[in-house]
Scaffold this motif. Sequence first.
Motif, PDB file in Angstrom:
ATOM      1  N   GLY A  21       0.800  -1.219   0.000  1.00  0.00           N
ATOM      2  CA  GLY A  21       0.000   0.000   0.000  1.00  0.00           C
ATOM      3  C   GLY A  21       0.833   1.270   0.000  1.00  0.00           C
ATOM      4  N   ILE A  22       1.984   1.253  -0.649  1.00  0.00           N
ATOM      5  CA  ILE A  22       2.896   2.401  -0.617  1.00  0.00           C
ATOM      6  C   ILE A  22       2.798   3.188  -1.922  1.00  0.00           C
ATOM      7  N   ILE A  23       2.619   4.490  -1.793  1.00  0.00           N
ATOM      8  CA  ILE A  23       2.604   5.384  -2.949  1.00  0.00           C
ATOM      9  C   ILE A  23       3.579   6.536  -2.706  1.00  0.00           C
ATOM     10  N   THR A  24       3.998   7.186  -3.796  1.00  0.00           N
ATOM     11  CA  THR A  24       4.770   8.427  -3.715  1.00  0.00           C
ATOM     12  C   THR A  24       3.991   9.528  -4.417  1.00  0.00           C
ATOM     13  N   LEU A  25       4.263  10.766  -4.029  1.00  0.00           N
ATOM     14  CA  LEU A  25       3.710  11.924  -4.726  1.00  0.00           C
ATOM     15  C   LEU A  25       4.590  13.134  -4.443  1.00  0.00           C
ATOM     16  N   PHE A  26       4.359  14.192  -5.221  1.00  0.00           N
ATOM     17  CA  PHE A  26       5.086  15.439  -5.028  1.00  0.00           C
ATOM     18  C   PHE A  26       4.119  16.472  -4.469  1.00  0.00           C
ATOM     19  N   ASP A  27       4.414  16.938  -3.266  1.00  0.00           N
ATOM     20  CA  ASP A  27       3.560  17.890  -2.554  1.00  0.00           C
ATOM     21  C   ASP A  27       4.084  19.299  -2.804  1.00  0.00           C
ATOM     22  N   ASN A  28       3.422  20.039  -3.691  1.00  0.00           N
ATOM     23  CA  ASN A  28       3.896  21.387  -4.037  1.00  0.00           C
ATOM     24  C   ASN A  28       3.771  22.373  -2.885  1.00  0.00           C
ATOM     25  N   LYS A  29       2.676  22.314  -2.153  1.00  0.00           N
ATOM     26  CA  LYS A  29       2.341  23.266  -1.093  1.00  0.00           C
ATOM     27  C   LYS A  29       2.071  24.683  -1.621  1.00  0.00           C
ATOM     28  N   GLY A  64       2.184  26.299   2.576  1.00  0.00           N
ATOM     29  CA  GLY A  64       3.272  25.666   3.310  1.00  0.00           C
ATOM     30  C   GLY A  64       4.592  26.322   2.998  1.00  0.00           C
ATOM     31  N   PRO A  65       5.615  26.055   3.804  1.00  0.00           N
ATOM     32  CA  PRO A  65       6.902  26.741   3.632  1.00  0.00           C
ATOM     33  C   PRO A  65       7.747  26.213   2.477  1.00  0.00           C
ATOM     34  N   TYR A  66       7.567  24.939   2.093  1.00  0.00           N
ATOM     35  CA  TYR A  66       8.405  24.365   1.048  1.00  0.00           C
ATOM     36  C   TYR A  66       7.703  23.161   0.424  1.00  0.00           C
ATOM     37  N   SER A  67       8.135  22.824  -0.775  1.00  0.00           N
ATOM     38  CA  SER A  67       7.644  21.630  -1.465  1.00  0.00           C
ATOM     39  C   SER A  67       8.432  20.413  -0.995  1.00  0.00           C
ATOM     40  N   ARG A  68       7.873  19.239  -1.239  1.00  0.00           N
ATOM     41  CA  ARG A  68       8.540  18.007  -0.800  1.00  0.00           C
ATOM     42  C   ARG A  68       8.020  16.812  -1.582  1.00  0.00           C
ATOM     43  N   GLY A  69       8.863  15.803  -1.703  1.00  0.00           N
ATOM     44  CA  GLY A  69       8.389  14.500  -2.123  1.00  0.00           C
ATOM     45  C   GLY A  69       7.852  13.776  -0.899  1.00  0.00           C
ATOM     46  N   MET A  70       6.880  12.896  -1.108  1.00  0.00           N
ATOM     47  CA  MET A  70       6.282  12.161   0.009  1.00  0.00           C
ATOM     48  C   MET A  70       6.185  10.681  -0.328  1.00  0.00           C
ATOM     49  N   MET A  71       6.386   9.839   0.686  1.00  0.00           N
ATOM     50  CA  MET A  71       6.116   8.411   0.576  1.00  0.00           C
ATOM     51  C   MET A  71       5.109   8.059   1.659  1.00  0.00           C
ATOM     52  N   LEU A  72       3.956   7.542   1.216  1.00  0.00           N
ATOM     53  CA  LEU A  72       2.842   7.260   2.117  1.00  0.00           C
ATOM     54  C   LEU A  72       2.528   5.770   2.120  1.00  0.00           C
ATOM     55  N   LYS A  73       2.081   5.278   3.279  1.00  0.00           N
ATOM     56  CA  LYS A  73       1.630   3.891   3.399  1.00  0.00           C
ATOM     57  C   LYS A  73       0.133   3.896   3.686  1.00  0.00           C
ATOM     58  N   LEU A  74      -0.627   3.270   2.796  1.00  0.00           N
ATOM     59  CA  LEU A  74      -2.074   3.211   2.933  1.00  0.00           C
ATOM     60  C   LEU A  74      -2.510   1.834   3.434  1.00  0.00           C
TER      61      LEU A  74
END
Length: 581
Positions: A332-340, A349-359
């Motif tokens: 259940g792992i996905i990645t995305l790019f969080d622009n903010k 938000g203060p900065y953008s980031r890549g994210m790895m999430l477990k669903l």
Amino acid sequence: MLLMGRRRFEVKPFVLRLLLWAVIVVAGAVALYLTISYAAIPLLIWLSPTLNPTLYDLGFYGGSPSQTYVSNGLSSPRTSIGKHDPDCDKGYTFLNYNGGSIPNPGPAILDSNRELIWKGEGFAVTTNLKVQSYMGQQYLTFWSGKKGGTMGRGVYHMLDSSYDVKHTVSAVAKGSEIEGDLHEFKITPNNTALLTFYNVTPADLSSLGKWKNGWLADSGFQEVDIATGELLFEWKASDHFQVNETFMTHPFGGYIKSIPFDFFHINSVDKDSKGNYLISSRHTHSVSCISPDGQIIWILGGQRNQFRDLSAGDAVNFKWQHDARWVSEEEGIITLFDNKEGGPLHVDGPYSRGMMLKLDIANRTVTLLHSYVSQYQTRTPSQGSAQYLPDTRHVFVGFGHSPVLSEFSLDGTLLCEVHYGAPWLHVFTTAVSYRAFKSAGWIGKPREPPAAKIVDDLLYVSWNGATEVEAWVLQGGGTGEHEEEWSDLDFIDKEFFEESFDLSQLSQYSRFRVGALDREGEILGYSDVAPRESSGSWWGFVLAVFLWGVACKVAWMGYGWVARHRGAGRRGVSWVVGKKW
């Protein structure tokens, strides 16, 4: 006085002074331009061959300093290293250079040392360059077309290892104005293509405080059979989401057809092994799973979020995101790019980031596993990507509208960072790549031969797109009855995109060519015979110095003339011409 019959023509001193200063300014501008072109810029590059990172990031070298290759006339940005670790992935980097500071924008491949491998030209605006597999063969794929605002209308190209266009995929119109959009082109294991589209349509926008008879930029995706062009599946956002679920505001959007309101803004599509589709909606701050019959299975984030955040709110607080991808369906792992950020009016938000999430889909919970933040905490208002690299278990992040490429260990530790433009100038769209990818699985074998050109006893050589060249051999040709004979004169290892041979000690040869060698020492191809040409760089420098001296001399003479004739006053200055008219 100037006699014209019996009339007298007088030139006032201030007119002469004005003309004099005009001449001085023009001559000085030309001299300054030539000085900068032929002296200052080469001197700066010579003093800082790798470009000082601090001055680079401040924009001292421009929005995106470039280099032009003598052998073939191609150009590409000169990159700067923000951070380097030898353990970073050694694969190629795939970009689409765009932006006002990029000369000749287009798709490009860089090697692990940031040297150019291939630059494509003549494709109009391009996005989303990457390597994909179709029918067991590797292809370079990208979108090409016309960009309008945040959307595009065009087609998707698939290039083989010789960089020939083998397939061109289009969206299926079905009687509407639908064309392929720039955001997505994903080839599935079933040899079908997932692509996004935008379609302007009438809509009721009264729930947003706008007109009931408004205009909507509806978005969705299609699945198309690549071989036949047949439409296999289509999904539209307006059939499943309400316009008031958006977080986007646009005071002028939706009132007229030419400025529709974009409430959903789809920007990525992925597909799992069960046939479900994973889609990212930037303007609703949500990632959704869509069943094969088009129904919503679940929604992560946004107003209809269905997941409980086990990371104190840090897992579902992504905003204006891009590039949602499955890493592991089983876990259940996905990645995305969080622009903010969605522009200056939408900063969350203060900065953008890549994210790895477990669903945990069964229990509808989500956990933030890792975040990936750039060296200087870049925040980018649009575009971006996050790619998991299975061979190294690293994560590669492209910051889209900001010219920053970062690679991280799995836990979020920054390993390497490369800039292809001054990051703080990104607000002016100076250097942009919608996404960035890494891949080691590309072999380029261009049909065109290596390019070679001789300038001032230096032979420059390169081979655009060739990935297997390990070294170059310089050969000299005979004359007369030995014209077809070639002798090996020199060898150099290939380190940069363009290499050069010194011909100053080879005056006995009048013809040269260069052969490309693979790692076994076999010849991959020969350049055409290179004719000699002379560079104008030093003549330009001498001309600049001469013009600068002339400008100074004219200025000095002008000051002297004005001083001598200051008393002319109202009497004017008379020049007498002997001939009467």
